[in-house]
Design a protein around this motif. Structure first.
Motif, PDB file in Angstrom:
ATOM      1  N   PHE A   1      41.033  -8.487 -15.578  1.00 13.55           N
ATOM      2  CA  PHE A   1      39.475  -8.689 -16.299  1.00 13.55           C
ATOM      3  C   PHE A   1      38.547  -9.092 -15.433  1.00 13.55           C
ATOM      4  N   ASP A   2      38.606 -10.464 -14.255  1.00 17.76           N
ATOM      5  CA  ASP A   2      37.476 -10.802 -13.858  1.00 17.76           C
ATOM      6  C   ASP A   2      36.861  -9.579 -12.622  1.00 17.76           C
ATOM      7  N   ASP A   3      38.564  -9.181 -12.528  1.00 21.03           N
ATOM      8  CA  ASP A   3      37.787  -7.880 -11.345  1.00 21.03           C
ATOM      9  C   ASP A   3      37.158  -6.765 -11.787  1.00 21.03           C
ATOM     10  N   ILE A   4      38.119  -6.620 -13.356  1.00 20.56           N
ATOM     11  CA  ILE A   4      37.158  -5.647 -13.962  1.00 20.56           C
ATOM     12  C   ILE A   4      35.115  -5.572 -14.112  1.00 20.56           C
ATOM     13  N   LEU A   5      34.430  -6.681 -14.230  1.00 19.59           N
ATOM     14  CA  LEU A   5      33.644  -7.633 -14.177  1.00 19.59           C
ATOM     15  C   LEU A   5      32.843  -7.117 -12.981  1.00 19.59           C
ATOM     16  N   TYR A   6      33.781  -7.447 -11.990  1.00 23.25           N
ATOM     17  CA  TYR A   6      32.606  -7.123 -10.911  1.00 23.25           C
ATOM     18  C   TYR A   6      32.558  -5.951 -10.548  1.00 23.25           C
ATOM     19  N   GLY A   7      33.422  -5.007 -10.947  1.00 25.63           N
ATOM     20  CA  GLY A   7      32.674  -3.705 -10.824  1.00 25.63           C
ATOM     21  C   GLY A   7      33.567  -3.236  -9.589  1.00 25.63           C
ATOM     22  N   GLY A   8      32.660  -1.486 -10.029  1.00 24.93           N
ATOM     23  CA  GLY A   8      33.871  -0.839  -9.273  1.00 24.93           C
ATOM     24  C   GLY A   8      34.948   0.630 -10.274  1.00 24.93           C
ATOM     25  N   PHE A   9      35.370   0.238 -11.115  1.00 25.74           N
ATOM     26  CA  PHE A   9      35.930  -0.055 -12.282  1.00 25.74           C
ATOM     27  C   PHE A   9      35.382   1.015 -13.444  1.00 25.74           C
ATOM     28  N   GLY A  10      36.669   1.468 -14.104  1.00 25.13           N
ATOM     29  CA  GLY A  10      35.939   1.684 -15.666  1.00 25.13           C
ATOM     30  C   GLY A  10      35.126   1.850 -16.003  1.00 25.13           C
ATOM     31  N   ILE A  11      33.751   1.226 -17.137  1.00 22.01           N
ATOM     32  CA  ILE A  11      32.322   2.039 -17.433  1.00 22.01           C
ATOM     33  C   ILE A  11      31.529   1.907 -16.073  1.00 22.01           C
ATOM     34  N   PHE A  12      32.366   0.959 -15.197  1.00 23.13           N
ATOM     35  CA  PHE A  12      31.231  -0.092 -14.000  1.00 23.13           C
ATOM     36  C   PHE A  12      31.824   1.011 -13.419  1.00 23.13           C
ATOM     37  N   GLU A  13      32.495   1.303 -12.917  1.00 22.05           N
ATOM     38  CA  GLU A  13      32.081   2.153 -11.762  1.00 22.05           C
ATOM     39  C   GLU A  13      30.738   3.371 -11.066  1.00 22.05           C
ATOM     40  N   ASN A  14      30.476   3.565 -11.956  1.00 15.70           N
ATOM     41  CA  ASN A  14      28.807   3.754 -11.431  1.00 15.70           C
ATOM     42  C   ASN A  14      27.315   3.047 -10.818  1.00 15.70           C
ATOM     43  N   LYS A  15      27.982   1.743 -11.025  1.00 12.53           N
ATOM     44  CA  LYS A  15      27.168   1.303 -10.697  1.00 12.53           C
ATOM     45  C   LYS A  15      25.900   0.459 -11.486  1.00 12.53           C
TER      46      LYS A  15
END
Length: 114
Positions: free
Chosen positions: A47-61
């Motif tokens: 979950f922490d990794d996802i919040l850092y970005g680059g994955f899923g909904i955070f993929e496009n920054k």
């Protein structure tokens, strides 16, 4: 004068009423943060990794606002008992986790300091 338009911010809602355990939380955040991907959240570290970005909904920054509805319910279900179990499981697993650090965190939790 720079006026940014906050209307472009993506809003994501985590529904605390959809889960009552840590595994249920992982499923909920997988559904809302990782939809349209094959990867699912399976740990708080993930979950922490996802919040850092680059994955899923955070993929496009993009700028994302996360709203956690029924967060009080989640606080009750994911509070002291779940946190204690989380730390105890990491200690049982051993490496690659820093066992001394986790034991200190667990002790702080038990003593009401963490």
């Amino acid at each position: 004068m720079n006026t940014s338009n906050n209307n472009t911010r993506k809003m994501i809602v985590i529904h605390g009423g959809h889960f009552s355990s840590l595994d249920g939380f992982y499923e909920e955040v997988s559904n809302v943060l990782m939809k349209d991907t094959d990867w699912k959240v399976g740990s708080l570290d993930g979950f922490d990794d996802i919040l850092y970005g680059g994955f899923g909904i955070f993929e496009n920054k993009e700028e994302v606002e996360i709203v956690w509805k029924d967060s009080q319910k989640s606080k009750e279900y994911l509070g002291l008992k779940a946190t204690r179990e989380f730390y105890e499981n990491k200690i049982k697993q051993g490496k690659p986790f820093n066992i001394e650090l986790i034991q200190r965190k667990l002790q702080d939790l038990v003593e009401g300091k963490g």
